[in-house]
Design an enzyme around this catalytic site. Sequence first.
Site: not given
Length: 294
Positions: A170, A183, A213
């Site tokens: 992650d 973004h 993610e």
Amino acid sequence: MVEKNIITLASSREPRSLKLDRLNQSLIRKLQTSLDLAELLDIFFSEAADWLSIDRMKYSYQGRNTTLARNEKARHSANYGLKLEGQQLGELTIFRSSKLGADELNDFECMLSALIYPLRNAIRYQAALDLAMRDPLTGIANKMAMDGQLQREIALVFRHAEPMSVIMLDLDFFKMVNDTYGHMAGDAVLMQTATIMQEVCRESDFPFRFGGEEFGIILPKTDAEGASIIAERLRLKIESHRFSFNGATIPCTASFGVSAYKPEDTRSDLLSRADRALYKAKQSGRNKVLIDLG
């Protein structure tokens, strides 16, 4: 004295052309039962091998190679480029210990005519399936593909008693990346992360994007220690990489959780342990690799 009427019957042996025609009709029916490319090739090879004593067949399409064999040492070959209505369908090569005669090659080409339409349909189906199994942003496999691959790997582990591990990772503070750089910059970081994963992973590994993610890797024939080495290599690569977007350099690290398959594990068991190790890595400072052996 009893007279016997003796009748000489014509040979009941069926002409080769009729037998070939019946074979082709049967082959067409069999090939229409599946859209799986590997299964189609297996059906075709089995029929061709029985009819013409073919020892080996190789099929190539867009970098993918499939070889079916009953005898690997056969040297005589015939090669065919397959095409239908302007669409390239790959290349097929057959091998036999003895040279194929003109009549035999004609027979094989007749059998190819039965294969060509099912082959095109299977290729189109596989392309649609590949598209559905790909993450549209990063281009690597998605969660749907991961689920299927993990089930297959667990079945192989159960059958062959070989190790298998999973890495979950992650990206750290990814929300901050989106909030600070936007973004589109976040998307660029995700795409670059996928590229790094493909560079670090071995050919036998399966990288995927789990969602958001979060990413993962399935590592066949790899124990927890081996998986942790791959994870640490990937951690260092991400940490040192210069993520960039529109001239801005974006610092980024990742946390990792590793688990190894245990007898009687389900897919959920294996992923839960990797996810638990990932959570502990995040809670204990991030940018590290932790293993959960259960």
